[in-house]
Design a protein around this motif. Structure first.
Motif, short mmCIF file in Angstrom:
data_model
loop_
_atom_site.label_atom_id
_atom_site.label_comp_id
_atom_site.label_asym_id
_atom_site.label_seq_id
_atom_site.Cartn_x
_atom_site.Cartn_y
_atom_site.Cartn_z
N TYR A 43 0.80 -1.29 -0.11
CA TYR A 43 0.14 -0.05 -0.18
C TYR A 43 0.98 1.32 0.01
O TYR A 43 0.52 2.32 -0.70
CB TYR A 43 -1.04 -0.04 1.21
CG TYR A 43 -0.54 0.51 2.51
CD1 TYR A 43 -0.42 2.15 2.68
CD2 TYR A 43 -0.44 -0.22 3.59
CE1 TYR A 43 -0.08 2.56 3.63
CE2 TYR A 43 -0.21 0.39 4.57
CZ TYR A 43 0.26 1.63 5.00
OH TYR A 43 0.61 2.28 6.17
N TRP A 44 1.92 1.29 0.71
CA TRP A 44 2.85 2.28 0.67
C TRP A 44 3.42 2.70 -0.71
O TRP A 44 3.31 3.78 -1.34
CB TRP A 44 4.16 2.23 1.61
CG TRP A 44 5.04 3.45 1.70
CD1 TRP A 44 5.90 3.67 1.24
CD2 TRP A 44 4.84 4.27 2.77
NE1 TRP A 44 6.88 4.72 1.59
CE2 TRP A 44 6.06 5.24 2.61
CE3 TRP A 44 3.91 4.36 3.82
CZ2 TRP A 44 6.13 6.31 3.48
CZ3 TRP A 44 4.07 5.55 4.55
CH2 TRP A 44 5.23 6.43 4.45
N LEU B 50 2.66 5.66 -5.76
CA LEU B 50 2.46 5.77 -7.34
C LEU B 50 1.25 6.36 -7.62
O LEU B 50 1.17 7.18 -8.52
CB LEU B 50 2.64 4.23 -7.86
CG LEU B 50 4.13 3.65 -7.77
CD1 LEU B 50 3.84 2.44 -8.34
CD2 LEU B 50 5.07 4.71 -8.54
N VAL B 51 0.21 5.96 -7.08
CA VAL B 51 -1.08 6.56 -7.22
C VAL B 51 -1.01 8.02 -7.03
O VAL B 51 -1.63 8.98 -7.70
CB VAL B 51 -2.32 6.01 -6.59
CG1 VAL B 51 -3.46 6.92 -6.48
CG2 VAL B 51 -2.50 4.64 -7.10
N GLY B 52 -0.46 8.36 -5.79
CA GLY B 52 -0.38 10.11 -5.34
C GLY B 52 0.51 10.73 -6.43
O GLY B 52 0.28 11.86 -6.50
N ALA C 48 0.20 14.70 -10.33
CA ALA C 48 0.46 15.49 -11.76
C ALA C 48 -0.58 15.75 -12.24
O ALA C 48 -0.48 16.52 -13.11
CB ALA C 48 1.44 14.26 -12.64
N ALA C 49 -1.70 15.21 -12.05
CA ALA C 49 -3.03 15.71 -13.00
C ALA C 49 -3.71 16.92 -12.46
O ALA C 49 -4.42 17.64 -12.88
CB ALA C 49 -3.92 14.44 -12.83
#
Length: 178
Positions: A83-84, A89-91, A96-97
């Motif tokens: 999860y870390w 990676l999701v963060g 960036a979006a």
């Protein structure tokens, strides 16, 4: 995250090294009470040492001794690392979006440590340790504001050692008096 900011401001390597040492020094104290003795295989033990993060320590500390086992410890560490890294990676992708920085979001990591501390306190009810930690942080902020974290950690460890020595003597004295 701290390293990225230091690199962006072209911080001298010696300051980076000292900062990394001070920030990660807490893992030395984790090692004293983390149940690595449960993990027998050298490869899995090496992974357990590598994956000893704050969250894994906090969750493990709240478990009763009877519920601790090597498979549970390793599964928890794998889940925490997944999860870390996945969350990171999701963060990055979401960050960036986003069109602009969001005010107040930098408090999330501090809030995480606060929640972990409160959960550990609730599961153990260690009022003296919480008071010693608060006193250490307060004194460190007053005496050494530039090195408050390092000073507070050293002071807290010293106070915990004194407390342990005093409480270890008490039962021995009570037995001798009886």
């Amino acid at each position: 995250m701290l390293l990225v900011g230091m690199m962006a401001t072209v911080t001298p390597p010696a300051a980076v090294a000292l900062t990394v040492l001070v920030v990660n020094f807490r893992h030395v104290f984790y090692a004293f009470s983390f149940p690595l003795h449960l993990v027998k295989h050298p490869v899995t033990k090496a992974y357990a040492v590598y994956a000893m993060i704050d969250e894994a320590y906090a969750v493990n500390a709240s478990l009763p001794e009877a519920e601790r086992s090597a498979p549970r410890l390793l599964a928890m560490q794998i889940a925490c690392e997944t999860y870390w890294v996945g969350g990171g990676l999701v963060g990055v992708a979401l960050g960036a979006a986003l069109p602009a920085p969001i005010k107040g979001l930098e408090f999330a990591l501090c809030a995480l440590f606060t929640v972990l501390t409160l959960d550990a306190f609730r599961s153990r009810g260690e009022i003296p340790s919480v008071l010693l930690a608060g006193a250490s942080a307060t004194v460190a902020l007053v005496l050494t504001p530039g090195l408050a974290m390092f000073t507070a950690l050293l002071m807290f460890v010293g106070l915990l050692l004194v407390r342990h020595t005093l409480t270890a003597r008490r039962p021995a004295q009570e037995t001798a008096d009886a």
